[in-house]
Write an enzyme that holds these catalytic residues in place. Structure first.
Site, PDB file in Angstrom:
ATOM      1  N   TYR A 170       0.838  -1.197   0.000  1.00 52.59           N
ATOM      2  CA  TYR A 170       0.000   0.000   0.000  1.00 52.59           C
ATOM      3  C   TYR A 170       0.873   1.247   0.000  1.00 52.59           C
ATOM      4  O   TYR A 170       0.654   2.182  -0.776  1.00 52.59           O
ATOM      5  CB  TYR A 170      -0.898  -0.036   1.232  1.00 52.59           C
ATOM      6  CG  TYR A 170      -1.867   1.115   1.361  1.00 52.59           C
ATOM      7  CD1 TYR A 170      -2.977   1.210   0.526  1.00 52.59           C
ATOM      8  CD2 TYR A 170      -1.702   2.083   2.343  1.00 52.59           C
ATOM      9  CE1 TYR A 170      -3.880   2.248   0.657  1.00 52.59           C
ATOM     10  CE2 TYR A 170      -2.599   3.123   2.478  1.00 52.59           C
ATOM     11  CZ  TYR A 170      -3.691   3.201   1.637  1.00 52.59           C
ATOM     12  OH  TYR A 170      -4.583   4.236   1.770  1.00 52.59           O
ATOM     13  N   LYS A 174       1.030   4.000  -3.113  1.00 51.15           N
ATOM     14  CA  LYS A 174       0.688   5.396  -2.820  1.00 51.15           C
ATOM     15  C   LYS A 174       1.887   6.317  -3.051  1.00 51.15           C
ATOM     16  O   LYS A 174       1.728   7.458  -3.491  1.00 51.15           O
ATOM     17  CB  LYS A 174       0.196   5.521  -1.382  1.00 51.15           C
ATOM     18  CG  LYS A 174      -1.143   4.834  -1.117  1.00 51.15           C
ATOM     19  CD  LYS A 174      -2.271   5.427  -1.934  1.00 51.15           C
ATOM     20  CE  LYS A 174      -3.631   4.909  -1.516  1.00 51.15           C
ATOM     21  NZ  LYS A 174      -4.747   5.464  -2.323  1.00 51.15           N
TER      22      LYS A 174
END
Length: 327
Positions: A170, A174
């Protein structure tokens, strides 16, 4: 007039009459808040969401469309997967409204496993949903944005960009959006397409899944999605001249997030690895930091700190936006 607290006279309301927005992952939380706010201000909205509401047979996208219509707005539902059918998401906007002015890439998933032998496969769904989905939808919408004389793109990054040991895929996805935002902003400058990223803090389906404790409680008490939506609406308005930036946003607060570089150190004996260790304090210093705005800017900064001549057209005030100023 403003005052010392930052308060100002009430600005004119921002309207979006005639604009068309594609919002991915808009079935709840932040995406839903964006859809409702923009629609209330005259924007026509494509509500993209895959799947059904929990415990119901009504597609989530359609339920949000019904909410939009209930407040007098105009919206259509789209249930395509942004990863595999990004062009179809945009086609929904073209078919319903004839073009696209705004793209808000909100879709993504927060999941992950530690690094290990199978990480390349295990991390793929998270990276694809967050990064590849944003690329697919933005790429499909780009010709329409150019044809309409410009537009606005918002990427959804995360404070996980600062590091998230519990969910490295993640954080990785991002973080990639920071560079994508900067790069697309440069590409879009000639076409009047602005591209920015937000790193939102909000109590959504993702943060509701946190273990019970002080972090989850803090999100629930202080970070409603609506407090992020107003900032995103500003980024999407034609009056906003900011592009290529990332912002931490939440609770009615926004802060610019920058990638900086110090002046660096120079080793006289370039063949001696041990020499770098002796310079570690200066290497890690943050008393003089600059913020290059592109890859080329960073390389010319290197040349400058090495005492090499920098072509005049590459220096401050030249063809490139090179921000050497410490702040």
């Amino acid at each position: 007039m403003g005052d010392a607290t930052g308060a100002t006279d009430a600005p004119e309301p921002l309207g979006f009459d005639g604009q068309v927005a594609v919002i991915t992952g808009a079935g709840g939380g932040l995406g839903r808040a964006y859809a409702l706010l923009l629609a209330r201000r005259g924007c026509r909205v494509v509500v993209n969401e895959v799947g059904l509401r929990h415990g119901d047979d009504v597609p989530t996208a359609e339920s949000v469309v019904a909410e939009v219509e209930a407040v007098g707005g105009v919206a259509v539902a789209d249930t395509h997967d942004v990863i595999t059918a990004g062009a179809d998401v945009v086609a929904t906007a073209l078919d319903a409204f004839g073009g696209v002015d705004i793209v808000i890439n909100n879709a993504g998933i927060g999941a992950g496993t530690p690094i290990g032998p199978d990480a390349a496969d295990e991390w793929r769904p998270t990276i694809d949903a967050t990064l590849q989905g944003s690329i697919a939808v933005t790429g499909a919408a780009w010709p329409s944005l150019e044809a309409r004389g410009g537009g606005r793109v918002v990427m959804t990054s995360s404070c996980a960009m600062f590091g998230a040991s519990t969910t490295p895929p993640y954080s990785t996805a991002k973080s990639a959006l920071y560079g994508l935002t900067r790069s697309l902003a440069g590409q879009g400058r000639r076409s009047r397409i602005s591209v920015n990223a937000i790193m939102p803090s909000a109590y959504t389906r993702l943060t509701r899944s946190l273990p019970d404790g002080p972090m989850k409680q803090m999100f629930a008490e202080h970070f409603p999605p609506e407090a992020v939506a107003s900032f995103v609406a500003w980024l999407c308005h034609p009056s906003c001249e900011v592009s290529g930036e990332s912002f931490s946003v939440g609770g009615g607060r926004a802060a610019r997030v920058v990638l900086g570089e110090n002046r660096g150190v120079r080793l006289d004996d370039e063949a001696d690895p041990a020499g770098w260790g002796a310079l570690v304090d200066d290497l890690m210093a943050t008393d003089e930091v600059v913020y290059p705005r592109s890859m080329n800017d960073e390389v010319t900064w290197q040349a400058h700190t090495l005492g090499r001549p920098v072509p005049a057209e590459l220096g401050p005030g030249g063809a490139l936006d090179w921000d050497r100023r410490p702040r």
